[in-house]
Design an enzyme around this catalytic site. Sequence first.
Site, PDB file in Angstrom:
ATOM      1  N   LYS A  25       6.473   1.618  -1.164  1.00 29.29           N
ATOM      2  CA  LYS A  25       5.949   1.263  -2.491  1.00 29.29           C
ATOM      3  C   LYS A  25       4.683   2.079  -2.802  1.00 29.29           C
ATOM      4  CE  LYS A  25       4.464  -3.082  -3.047  1.00 29.29           C
ATOM      5  NZ  LYS A  25       2.990  -3.092  -3.266  1.00 29.29           N
ATOM      6  N   ASP A 318      -0.725  -6.193   4.623  1.00 24.49           N
ATOM      7  CA  ASP A 318       0.429  -6.792   3.935  1.00 24.49           C
ATOM      8  C   ASP A 318       1.397  -7.455   4.886  1.00 24.49           C
ATOM      9  OD1 ASP A 318       0.739  -4.224   1.351  1.00 24.49           O
ATOM     10  OD2 ASP A 318      -0.614  -5.945   1.561  1.00 24.49           O
TER      11      ASP A 318
HETATM   12  O1  LIG Z   1      -2.989   1.589  -1.987  1.00 24.17           O
HETATM   13  C1  LIG Z   1      -1.914   0.925  -1.917  1.00 24.17           C
HETATM   14  O2  LIG Z   1      -0.805   1.384  -2.232  1.00 24.17           O
HETATM   15  C2  LIG Z   1      -1.993  -0.463  -1.393  1.00 24.17           C
HETATM   16  C3  LIG Z   1      -3.103  -0.866  -0.730  1.00 24.17           C
HETATM   17  C4  LIG Z   1      -3.315  -2.215  -0.218  1.00 24.17           C
HETATM   18  O3  LIG Z   1      -4.236  -2.878  -1.046  1.00 24.17           O
HETATM   19  P1  LIG Z   1      -5.811  -2.687  -0.745  1.00 24.17           P
HETATM   20  O4  LIG Z   1      -5.974  -1.265  -0.413  1.00 24.17           O
HETATM   21  O5  LIG Z   1      -6.515  -3.048  -2.004  1.00 24.17           O
HETATM   22  O6  LIG Z   1      -6.111  -3.589   0.400  1.00 24.17           O
HETATM   23  C5  LIG Z   1      -2.039  -3.044  -0.123  1.00 24.17           C
HETATM   24  O7  LIG Z   1      -2.330  -4.450  -0.032  1.00 24.17           O
HETATM   25  C6  LIG Z   1      -1.142  -2.809  -1.281  1.00 24.17           C
HETATM   26  O8  LIG Z   1       0.099  -3.449  -1.029  1.00 24.17           O
HETATM   27  C7  LIG Z   1      -0.837  -1.349  -1.553  1.00 24.17           C
HETATM   28  C1  LIG Z   2      -0.737  -6.621  -2.387  1.00 27.17           C
HETATM   29  C2  LIG Z   2       0.377  -5.931  -2.580  1.00 27.17           C
HETATM   30  O1  LIG Z   2       0.561  -5.011  -3.604  1.00 27.17           O
HETATM   31  P1  LIG Z   2      -0.347  -4.819  -4.893  1.00 27.17           P
HETATM   32  O2  LIG Z   2      -1.817  -4.940  -4.467  1.00 27.17           O
HETATM   33  O3  LIG Z   2      -0.014  -3.434  -5.363  1.00 27.17           O
HETATM   34  O4  LIG Z   2       0.009  -5.868  -5.872  1.00 27.17           O
HETATM   35  C3  LIG Z   2       1.543  -6.081  -1.676  1.00 27.17           C
HETATM   36  O5  LIG Z   2       2.517  -5.303  -1.879  1.00 27.17           O
HETATM   37  O6  LIG Z   2       1.524  -6.942  -0.773  1.00 27.17           O
END
Ligand SMILES: O=C(O)C1=C[C@@H](OP(=O)(O)O)[C@@H](O)[C@H](O)C1
Ligand SMILES: C=C(OP(=O)(O)O)C(=O)O
Length: 432
Positions: A25, A318
């Site tokens: 993602k 996550d």
């Molecule tokens: O940079 C990203 O793609 C993401 C960073 C994470 O959030 P944080 O970096 O704010 O912790 C993660 O929780 C999210 O699912 C995706």
């Molecule tokens: C926190 C998540 O994504 P986002 O912050 O992009 O909503 C996730 O995928 O668990």
Amino acid sequence: MSKMNNSHSNHKVSLVGEVTIPGDKSISHRAIMFGSLATGVTKVTNFLLGEDCLSTIDCFRKLGVHIDVQKDEVLVYGNGIEGLKESESVLDVGNSGTTARLLMGIISGLPFHSVIIGDESIGKRPMKRVTKPLKMMGSQIDGRDDATYTPISIRGGQLKGISYESPVSSAQVKSSILLAGLFADGTTIVSEPEKSRDHTERMLKAFGCELDVSGNTVSITGGQQLKATNVTVPGDISSAAFFLVAGSIIPNSEILLKNVGVNPTRIGILTVLDRMGADITLENEKVVNGEPIADLRVKSAKLKGTIIGGEEIPTCIDELPILALAASQAEGETIIKDAEELRVKETDRIQTVVTELTKLGVSIEATKDGMIIQGSNKALNGANVASHGDHRMGMMLSVASLLADGETFIENTECIAVSFPNFKEQLQELLK
Ligand SMILES: O=C(O)C1=C[C@@H](OP(=O)(O)O)[C@@H](O)[C@H](O)C1
Ligand SMILES: C=C(OP(=O)(O)O)C(=O)O
């Protein structure tokens, strides 16, 4: 109400087979964003067709970028930064915090007005962690509670580089500021307490940008042009995590997960499960587009409790909900600490994990910055549980239901489509 009915009263299920994990993602988001800023056609293969990443496509289409979603690839027709135009409508990020925060960095550099909205969950998630540094760079931003919450309006334009110490270890904060730094006069430097995922740094280099990475500090000089490239998205290890834990804690299981990204900033799930005694092997390791990839083979194993904290947390942020379930099946106690960031994800994941696993009979208690789980070999008891609209809660509870005696009903598993549209089908196909 989604019914994961475990009719096996003594739950003699096992999971055997091969799973194709959908595209990452985080990397899918960035491929669309950077392709939209680049000059030329970016071809994205194995793009995640989940709701969050489709929100990113929708936002950049509204900003004037032609994006063609085909069966096996997505083509992004970038015309450089000048190719982005003021949207005639609001930019709706849906449930995606990544879209919201990285988009704010990009539109802070664009000389027009934009409004960002999201769903009910997004409306409760803190945006000041990016709007504050972006305003320091010169972006004109307003929003609810002094630009803490969406709807947020931004009039971008002349930015100046800053040196910013982020109080949280967040790839979204780091990326938002670096992306604004692309447009800024001078150099922008971002540091964070612990190193968060580095997909932005890796991919901007693949698009021809120069960055300097030194430990937890990254710097970028403004005025650089991105050049289109091809991106092959690895499987999302955060999605694979549900099968890594299920294959570990459900007896007589063996699952092969193909082409999963094993970026060092994302493999906390592997190091933690290994420490707990899991039987996971990496096969066919390679590097594609600067991202390490491997096949993961997981077999059932008896786990033991552990402590998860410190610099490990950003590498499995996550995965902590599904690791809490793993801990419930381990021998001994597991402590998750330094994880207050869980409280500002799609839900307060400390509260939702503790609430829902307690319903299933797990001995678990919340702490300010995490949780404490007492492992047991006692079967979970079926119950009515809820995802609270959080995709990772929906997937964790789906795995938990396979361990529970009797029936488990999960309220709202539709939210799983945010990151893993065919999760339920993939899980059901493994059931033996
Ligand atoms: O940079 C990203 O793609 C993401 C960073 C994470 O959030 P944080 O970096 O704010 O912790 C993660 O929780 C999210 O699912 C995706
Ligand atoms: C926190 C998540 O994504 P986002 O912050 O992009 O909503 C996730 O995928 O668990």
